[in-house]
Scaffold this motif. Structure first.
Motif, PDB file in Angstrom:
ATOM      1  N   HIS A  75       0.853  -1.191   0.000  1.00  0.00           N
ATOM      2  CA  HIS A  75       0.000   0.000   0.000  1.00  0.00           C
ATOM      3  C   HIS A  75       0.887   1.239   0.000  1.00  0.00           C
ATOM      4  O   HIS A  75       1.829   1.335   0.804  1.00  0.00           O
ATOM      5  N   LEU A  76       0.615   2.156  -0.911  1.00  0.00           N
ATOM      6  CA  LEU A  76       1.355   3.409  -1.013  1.00  0.00           C
ATOM      7  C   LEU A  76       0.460   4.549  -0.540  1.00  0.00           C
ATOM      8  O   LEU A  76      -0.720   4.609  -0.903  1.00  0.00           O
ATOM      9  N   VAL A  77       1.028   5.451   0.240  1.00  0.00           N
ATOM     10  CA  VAL A  77       0.294   6.622   0.716  1.00  0.00           C
ATOM     11  C   VAL A  77       1.084   7.848   0.275  1.00  0.00           C
ATOM     12  O   VAL A  77       2.252   7.995   0.628  1.00  0.00           O
ATOM     13  N   PHE A  78       0.458   8.690  -0.510  1.00  0.00           N
ATOM     14  CA  PHE A  78       1.080   9.937  -0.963  1.00  0.00           C
ATOM     15  C   PHE A  78       0.415  11.091  -0.234  1.00  0.00           C
ATOM     16  O   PHE A  78      -0.808  11.220  -0.255  1.00  0.00           O
ATOM     17  N   VAL A  79       1.220  11.908   0.413  1.00  0.00           N
ATOM     18  CA  VAL A  79       0.720  13.079   1.138  1.00  0.00           C
ATOM     19  C   VAL A  79       1.340  14.305   0.486  1.00  0.00           C
ATOM     20  O   VAL A  79       2.561  14.397   0.359  1.00  0.00           O
ATOM     21  N   TYR A  80       0.494  15.243   0.059  1.00  0.00           N
ATOM     22  CA  TYR A  80       1.019  16.415  -0.645  1.00  0.00           C
ATOM     23  C   TYR A  80      -0.040  17.511  -0.734  1.00  0.00           C
ATOM     24  O   TYR A  80      -1.232  17.248  -0.625  1.00  0.00           O
ATOM     25  N   PRO A  81       0.405  18.740  -0.974  1.00  0.00           N
ATOM     26  CA  PRO A  81      -0.539  19.843  -1.179  1.00  0.00           C
ATOM     27  C   PRO A  81      -0.900  19.965  -2.659  1.00  0.00           C
ATOM     28  O   PRO A  81      -0.176  19.494  -3.529  1.00  0.00           O
ATOM     29  N   THR A  82      -2.012  20.612  -2.911  1.00  0.00           N
ATOM     30  CA  THR A  82      -2.382  20.963  -4.281  1.00  0.00           C
ATOM     31  C   THR A  82      -1.925  22.399  -4.508  1.00  0.00           C
ATOM     32  O   THR A  82      -2.354  23.315  -3.804  1.00  0.00           O
ATOM     33  N   TRP A  83      -1.038  22.554  -5.474  1.00  0.00           N
ATOM     34  CA  TRP A  83      -0.559  23.874  -5.874  1.00  0.00           C
ATOM     35  C   TRP A  83      -0.841  24.030  -7.361  1.00  0.00           C
ATOM     36  O   TRP A  83      -0.477  23.183  -8.159  1.00  0.00           O
ATOM     37  N   ILE A 126      -3.512  11.617   0.239  1.00  0.00           N
ATOM     38  CA  ILE A 126      -3.939  12.542   1.289  1.00  0.00           C
ATOM     39  C   ILE A 126      -3.486  13.918   0.825  1.00  0.00           C
ATOM     40  O   ILE A 126      -2.289  14.199   0.761  1.00  0.00           O
ATOM     41  N   VAL A 127      -4.462  14.739   0.466  1.00  0.00           N
ATOM     42  CA  VAL A 127      -4.180  15.978  -0.255  1.00  0.00           C
ATOM     43  C   VAL A 127      -4.762  17.182   0.481  1.00  0.00           C
ATOM     44  O   VAL A 127      -5.918  17.161   0.894  1.00  0.00           O
ATOM     45  N   THR A 128      -3.935  18.214   0.616  1.00  0.00           N
ATOM     46  CA  THR A 128      -4.412  19.471   1.189  1.00  0.00           C
ATOM     47  C   THR A 128      -4.541  20.501   0.069  1.00  0.00           C
ATOM     48  O   THR A 128      -3.845  20.417  -0.947  1.00  0.00           O
ATOM     49  N   MET A 129      -5.455  21.441   0.252  1.00  0.00           N
ATOM     50  CA  MET A 129      -5.606  22.528  -0.720  1.00  0.00           C
ATOM     51  C   MET A 129      -6.351  23.688  -0.095  1.00  0.00           C
ATOM     52  O   MET A 129      -7.035  23.520   0.908  1.00  0.00           O
ATOM     53  N   ASP A 130      -6.196  24.842  -0.697  1.00  0.00           N
ATOM     54  CA  ASP A 130      -6.919  26.016  -0.235  1.00  0.00           C
ATOM     55  C   ASP A 130      -8.231  26.212  -0.986  1.00  0.00           C
ATOM     56  O   ASP A 130      -9.128  26.882  -0.504  1.00  0.00           O
ATOM     57  N   THR A 131      -8.328  25.630  -2.159  1.00  0.00           N
ATOM     58  CA  THR A 131      -9.568  25.705  -2.934  1.00  0.00           C
ATOM     59  C   THR A 131     -10.635  24.847  -2.252  1.00  0.00           C
ATOM     60  O   THR A 131     -10.357  23.706  -1.888  1.00  0.00           O
ATOM     61  N   PRO A 132     -11.851  25.346  -2.087  1.00  0.00           N
ATOM     62  CA  PRO A 132     -12.908  24.492  -1.537  1.00  0.00           C
ATOM     63  C   PRO A 132     -13.094  23.237  -2.395  1.00  0.00           C
ATOM     64  O   PRO A 132     -12.979  23.292  -3.623  1.00  0.00           O
ATOM     65  N   LYS A 133     -13.354  22.116  -1.735  1.00  0.00           N
ATOM     66  CA  LYS A 133     -13.453  20.838  -2.456  1.00  0.00           C
ATOM     67  C   LYS A 133     -14.501  20.888  -3.564  1.00  0.00           C
ATOM     68  O   LYS A 133     -14.264  20.387  -4.655  1.00  0.00           O
ATOM     69  N   TRP A 134     -15.659  21.477  -3.294  1.00  0.00           N
ATOM     70  CA  TRP A 134     -16.717  21.507  -4.302  1.00  0.00           C
ATOM     71  C   TRP A 134     -16.268  22.298  -5.536  1.00  0.00           C
ATOM     72  O   TRP A 134     -16.568  21.919  -6.667  1.00  0.00           O
ATOM     73  N   TYR A 135     -15.541  23.385  -5.316  1.00  0.00           N
ATOM     74  CA  TYR A 135     -15.066  24.214  -6.432  1.00  0.00           C
ATOM     75  C   TYR A 135     -14.006  23.462  -7.240  1.00  0.00           C
ATOM     76  O   TYR A 135     -14.012  23.480  -8.471  1.00  0.00           O
ATOM     77  N   TYR A 136     -13.098  22.795  -6.543  1.00  0.00           N
ATOM     78  CA  TYR A 136     -12.039  22.018  -7.195  1.00  0.00           C
ATOM     79  C   TYR A 136     -12.646  20.924  -8.083  1.00  0.00           C
ATOM     80  O   TYR A 136     -12.181  20.683  -9.191  1.00  0.00           O
ATOM     81  N   LYS A 137     -13.712  20.301  -7.589  1.00  0.00           N
ATOM     82  CA  LYS A 137     -14.351  19.216  -8.344  1.00  0.00           C
ATOM     83  C   LYS A 137     -15.217  19.743  -9.492  1.00  0.00           C
ATOM     84  O   LYS A 137     -15.084  19.281 -10.629  1.00  0.00           O
ATOM     85  N   PHE A 166      -8.373  17.576   2.223  1.00  0.00           N
ATOM     86  CA  PHE A 166      -8.677  18.518   3.291  1.00  0.00           C
ATOM     87  C   PHE A 166      -8.610  19.920   2.714  1.00  0.00           C
ATOM     88  O   PHE A 166      -7.581  20.321   2.175  1.00  0.00           O
ATOM     89  N   ALA A 167      -9.731  20.663   2.840  1.00  0.00           N
ATOM     90  CA  ALA A 167      -9.787  22.005   2.256  1.00  0.00           C
ATOM     91  C   ALA A 167     -10.963  22.775   2.830  1.00  0.00           C
ATOM     92  O   ALA A 167     -11.943  22.167   3.263  1.00  0.00           O
ATOM     93  N   PRO A 168     -10.884  24.082   2.775  1.00  0.00           N
ATOM     94  CA  PRO A 168      -9.709  24.904   2.510  1.00  0.00           C
ATOM     95  C   PRO A 168      -8.839  25.011   3.758  1.00  0.00           C
ATOM     96  O   PRO A 168      -9.331  25.297   4.849  1.00  0.00           O
ATOM     97  N   ILE A 169      -7.560  24.795   3.593  1.00  0.00           N
ATOM     98  CA  ILE A 169      -6.609  24.794   4.709  1.00  0.00           C
ATOM     99  C   ILE A 169      -6.416  26.198   5.276  1.00  0.00           C
ATOM    100  O   ILE A 169      -6.349  26.383   6.490  1.00  0.00           O
ATOM    101  N   LYS A 170      -6.348  27.193   4.400  1.00  0.00           N
ATOM    102  CA  LYS A 170      -6.027  28.549   4.881  1.00  0.00           C
ATOM    103  C   LYS A 170      -7.053  29.103   5.863  1.00  0.00           C
ATOM    104  O   LYS A 170      -6.743  29.987   6.638  1.00  0.00           O
ATOM    105  N   THR A 171      -8.269  28.582   5.858  1.00  0.00           N
ATOM    106  CA  THR A 171      -9.285  29.051   6.802  1.00  0.00           C
ATOM    107  C   THR A 171      -9.580  28.013   7.889  1.00  0.00           C
ATOM    108  O   THR A 171     -10.519  28.193   8.662  1.00  0.00           O
ATOM    109  N   SER A 172      -8.779  26.960   7.958  1.00  0.00           N
ATOM    110  CA  SER A 172      -9.000  25.929   8.976  1.00  0.00           C
ATOM    111  C   SER A 172      -8.445  26.382  10.319  1.00  0.00           C
ATOM    112  O   SER A 172      -7.288  26.781  10.415  1.00  0.00           O
TER     113      SER A 172
END
Length: 192
Positions: A75-83, A126-137, A166-172
């Protein structure tokens, strides 16, 4: 015993991604998995595939080692931000250099099809981002998720690939961050 390889693609060790990767490992260790956490920023490699596939670029020792670890992992787990809609350059360069023909996939002679050489493995993003998930999708159509899941991992035979965003991080606030870390630790305990 399940072999898990966690790959943190964030270049900053003070990032939330660093904490998330450690939380997953804490959970997997609790579940008694054979688990290793790699921070790409600690590896010594050139992230640029200098000649594309026209000419072979020799792999550095760290990349040869990581290929062995990927081969041994269940099992591989990738953890990274969305830029800018996808993964950071460090992770993209890692993928370019490591997920190579004859290791991750093999083109068939005189065919548009290929062999998937990493079958039998599963993955979690496992991905972090500042864009709201609904908007990103809905607006962006999840370009980074699709690139990693379909364009890289499933292309090489890794299935299923699950995504936790996990989003948006900047307002968490700190309470939300704590909940994110607990959720990821639980995923580690479940070996998912």
């Amino acid at each position: 015993m399940k072999n898990i390889l966690i790959i943190n693609g964030h270049p900053d060790k003070e990032s939330l991604c660093y904490q998330l990767a450690k939380s997953y490992k804490t959970g997997a260790d609790y579940a008694r998995a054979n688990c290793e956490l790699i921070h790409l920023v600690d590896l010594d490699f050139d992230p640029i595939l200098r000649y594309g596939y026209r000419k072979r670029t020799e792999l550095e020792p760290d990349l040869l080692d990581i290929q062995k670890k990927i081969s041994a992992a269940d099992h591989l787990v990738f953890v990274y931000p969305t830029w800018w809609g996808t993964q950071p350059a460090l992770l993209k360069g890692f993928i370019d250099r490591v997920f190579l023909p004859k290791f991750a996939f093999a083109y068939r002679d005189n065919s548009v099809f290929w062999d998937k050489l990493l079958k039998g493995k599963t993955a979690r993003l496992i991905v972090t981002m500042d864009t709201p998930k609904w908007y990103y999708k809905l607006i962006y159509r999840s370009p980074g998720h699709n690139a990693m899941k379909k364009g890289v991992l499933e292309f090489c035979g890794i299935k299923p690939v699950k995504i936790t965003s996990f989003a948006p991080i900047k307002t968490s606030n700190p309470e939300k961050i704590k909940n994110y870390l607990l959720k990821v630790e639980k995923l580690g305990k479940q070996l998912k």
